[in-house]
Design a protein around this motif. Structure first.
Motif, short mmCIF file in Angstrom:
data_model
loop_
_atom_site.label_atom_id
_atom_site.label_comp_id
_atom_site.label_asym_id
_atom_site.label_seq_id
_atom_site.Cartn_x
_atom_site.Cartn_y
_atom_site.Cartn_z
N LYS A 1 -3.88 34.92 30.12
CA LYS A 1 -3.17 34.34 31.27
C LYS A 1 -1.66 34.30 31.07
O LYS A 1 -0.93 33.96 32.01
N ILE A 2 -1.19 34.61 29.86
CA ILE A 2 0.25 34.64 29.62
C ILE A 2 0.82 35.85 30.36
O ILE A 2 0.51 37.00 30.03
N ASN A 3 1.63 35.61 31.36
CA ASN A 3 2.10 36.66 32.26
C ASN A 3 3.49 37.15 31.85
O ASN A 3 4.47 36.41 31.93
N THR A 4 3.55 38.38 31.38
CA THR A 4 4.84 38.99 31.01
C THR A 4 5.06 40.29 31.78
O THR A 4 5.84 41.14 31.37
N THR A 5 4.41 40.43 32.92
CA THR A 5 4.45 41.68 33.67
C THR A 5 5.86 42.06 34.07
O THR A 5 6.28 43.23 33.94
N ALA A 6 6.64 41.10 34.57
CA ALA A 6 7.99 41.39 35.04
C ALA A 6 8.88 41.89 33.90
O ALA A 6 9.61 42.89 34.05
N GLN A 7 8.84 41.21 32.75
CA GLN A 7 9.67 41.64 31.61
C GLN A 7 9.25 43.03 31.10
O GLN A 7 10.09 43.86 30.78
N GLU A 8 7.95 43.27 31.06
CA GLU A 8 7.47 44.55 30.55
C GLU A 8 7.83 45.69 31.49
O GLU A 8 8.22 46.78 31.05
N GLU A 9 7.72 45.46 32.78
CA GLU A 9 8.06 46.51 33.74
C GLU A 9 9.55 46.84 33.69
O GLU A 9 9.94 48.02 33.75
N ALA A 10 10.38 45.79 33.55
CA ALA A 10 11.83 46.02 33.45
C ALA A 10 12.17 46.80 32.18
O ALA A 10 13.00 47.73 32.21
N LEU A 11 11.52 46.46 31.07
CA LEU A 11 11.78 47.18 29.82
C LEU A 11 11.29 48.62 29.92
O LEU A 11 11.97 49.55 29.47
N TYR A 12 10.14 48.81 30.51
CA TYR A 12 9.59 50.16 30.66
C TYR A 12 10.54 51.05 31.46
O TYR A 12 10.82 52.19 31.06
N GLN A 13 11.06 50.54 32.57
CA GLN A 13 11.99 51.32 33.38
C GLN A 13 13.28 51.60 32.62
O GLN A 13 13.86 52.70 32.72
N GLN A 14 13.73 50.63 31.85
CA GLN A 14 14.95 50.83 31.05
C GLN A 14 14.77 51.95 30.04
O GLN A 14 15.64 52.82 29.90
N TYR A 15 13.64 51.95 29.33
CA TYR A 15 13.38 52.99 28.34
C TYR A 15 13.12 54.34 29.01
O TYR A 15 13.51 55.40 28.50
N LYS A 16 12.43 54.32 30.16
CA LYS A 16 12.05 55.55 30.84
C LYS A 16 13.26 56.27 31.40
O LYS A 16 13.33 57.51 31.38
N MET A 17 14.23 55.52 31.92
CA MET A 17 15.39 56.12 32.59
C MET A 17 16.57 56.39 31.67
O MET A 17 17.58 56.92 32.11
N LYS A 18 16.45 56.02 30.40
CA LYS A 18 17.56 56.22 29.46
C LYS A 18 17.85 57.71 29.31
O LYS A 18 16.94 58.52 29.18
N HIS A 19 19.13 58.07 29.31
CA HIS A 19 19.52 59.47 29.16
C HIS A 19 19.30 59.96 27.73
O HIS A 19 18.98 61.13 27.52
N SER A 20 19.48 59.08 26.76
CA SER A 20 19.26 59.46 25.36
C SER A 20 18.08 58.66 24.81
O SER A 20 17.88 57.50 25.16
N LEU A 21 17.30 59.31 23.96
CA LEU A 21 16.12 58.67 23.39
C LEU A 21 16.54 57.61 22.37
O LEU A 21 17.50 57.79 21.62
N LEU A 22 15.81 56.52 22.36
CA LEU A 22 16.12 55.41 21.47
C LEU A 22 15.80 55.74 20.01
O LEU A 22 14.88 56.50 19.73
N SER A 23 16.55 55.14 19.12
CA SER A 23 16.23 55.19 17.69
C SER A 23 16.84 53.97 17.02
O SER A 23 17.86 53.44 17.47
N ALA A 24 16.20 53.50 15.97
CA ALA A 24 16.71 52.35 15.22
C ALA A 24 16.09 52.39 13.83
O ALA A 24 15.09 53.07 13.59
N GLN A 25 16.68 51.64 12.92
CA GLN A 25 16.13 51.55 11.57
C GLN A 25 16.41 50.17 10.99
O GLN A 25 17.29 49.44 11.46
N ASN A 26 15.63 49.83 9.99
CA ASN A 26 15.76 48.56 9.27
C ASN A 26 15.74 47.36 10.21
O ASN A 26 16.72 46.62 10.36
N LEU A 27 14.60 47.17 10.87
CA LEU A 27 14.39 46.01 11.73
C LEU A 27 13.37 45.09 11.04
O LEU A 27 12.20 45.44 10.97
N PRO A 28 13.80 43.95 10.50
CA PRO A 28 15.18 43.44 10.42
C PRO A 28 15.93 44.08 9.26
O PRO A 28 15.35 44.75 8.42
N ASP A 29 17.26 43.81 9.23
CA ASP A 29 18.06 44.33 8.12
C ASP A 29 17.86 43.45 6.88
O ASP A 29 17.03 42.54 6.87
#
Length: 315
Positions: free
Chosen positions: A183-211
């Motif tokens: 019942k924990i509803n996170t649909t709005a946050q997940e959809e916003a994040l999905y669109q952000q990642y989907k529409m990004k011109h450059s592919l994401l990358s990261a390392q050492n999470l956490p540092d």
């Protein structure tokens, strides 16, 4: 009247006789004691709070004599030998058997319900019971509290974990009641994040999470949460009664190009077995979208690095 010389001589002779008699009595007593008990010796008992470092981690004392703090846990010591805790019947919620089984439930819930905005952690074990199941393995019945870390929501959960043994040995089988967690509803946050990642011109990358200081940039936290959820698939598969896994770090993550609606990520994660203290690297191919959830398409165990510095433990 006796002369002074005669008096002194008589006194000395009497004293010598008394002394010889006393010495003879002492010699006789010592001879008797030696014949009965052998050579005298002193027995030194170990201190009441000394411990056997090789004792089983699930062991408990027969007779309590005292306690002191060892690391972050209170360890009870006593004068008698340690007795290994019984693995059947009612369990101590704070001891390893109950904690290990409950941790498997955490990984199960993440693999079923987790997302970049839903990450479940074991909060507390309220009660536990274990029994041998003929020709199957050992079954644990648990009442636990599970915390959703991002929204900071805690719910109670009933679960059953079966660790297969013998020819049936493999991944643990889990059944759990988690309707309230759904019942924990996170649909709005997940959809916003999905669109952000989907529409990004450059592919994401990261390392050492956490540092090395335990820090994660705010915009990288969803990638870390996604890595933690994906790692639960591995930890669920690899868990036994002798392990206790946490994800220690996302060593690196790269977003992959895709032609369908599923986002794909290449993860390199470090898992920490709290029992052996081993840091185990895994390579994961992960897909995610709000409708389909998190899926681990491939998981590959990598060669272990024994000289690597252990990263900060985060969950």
């Amino acid at each position: 009247m006796h002369s002074l010389t005669e008096v002194v001589s008589a006194f000395l002779f009497s004293s010598i006789c008394v002394l010889r008699h006393t010495i003879m009595r002492i010699v006789i007593v010592l001879a008797v004691l030696t014949a009965v008990t052998g050579s005298p010796s002193v027995t030194i008992r170990p201190e009441a709070d000394s411990t056997d470092v090789s004792a089983h981690p699930n062991s408990v004392p027969r007779t309590v004599k005292g306690s002191k703090i060892f690391g972050e846990q209170e360890v009870i010591f006593e004068e008698e030998d340690l007795e290994e805790v019984m693995e059947t019947g009612e369990l101590n919620p704070d001891h390893y058997p109950a904690q290990r089984a409950a941790k498997v439930v955490q990984h199960y819930l993440n693999s079923r319900c987790g997302s970049p905005y839903k990450l479940f952690m074991l909060n507390r074990v309220h009660s536990g019971n274990a029994e041998d199941v003929a020709n199957s393995g050992r079954k644990y019945q648990l009442e636990i509290s599970v915390q959703e870390m991002i929204g900071n929501t805690t719910e109670k959960c009933l679960a059953e974990v079966l660790f297969p043994r013998g020819k049936q040995q493999g991944s643990p089988h889990v059944q759990a009641s988690y309707e309230k967690l759904l019942k924990i509803n996170t649909t709005a946050q997940e959809e916003a994040l999905y669109q952000q990642y989907k529409m990004k011109h450059s592919l994401l990358s990261a390392q050492n999470l956490p540092d090395s200081y335990g820090h994660i940039e705010p915009d990288m936290k969803p990638l870390w949460h996604l890595g933690a959820v994906a790692s639960s698939f591995v930890m669920l598969s690899e868990s036994t009664e002798d392990t206790l896994y946490n994800m220690a770090q996302v060593a690196n993550v790269t977003q992959l190009a895709t032609e369908n609606d599923q986002l794909k990520f290449d993860y390199h994660v470090l898992l920490h077995d709290m029992v052996s203290q081993d840091i185990i690297p895994w390579k994961l191919l992960v897909s995610w979208s709000p409708p389909e959830g998190v899926k681990v398409l491939q998981m590959t165990k990598l060669p272990q690095c024994h000289d690597c510095e252990k990263p900060p433990i985060t969950n």
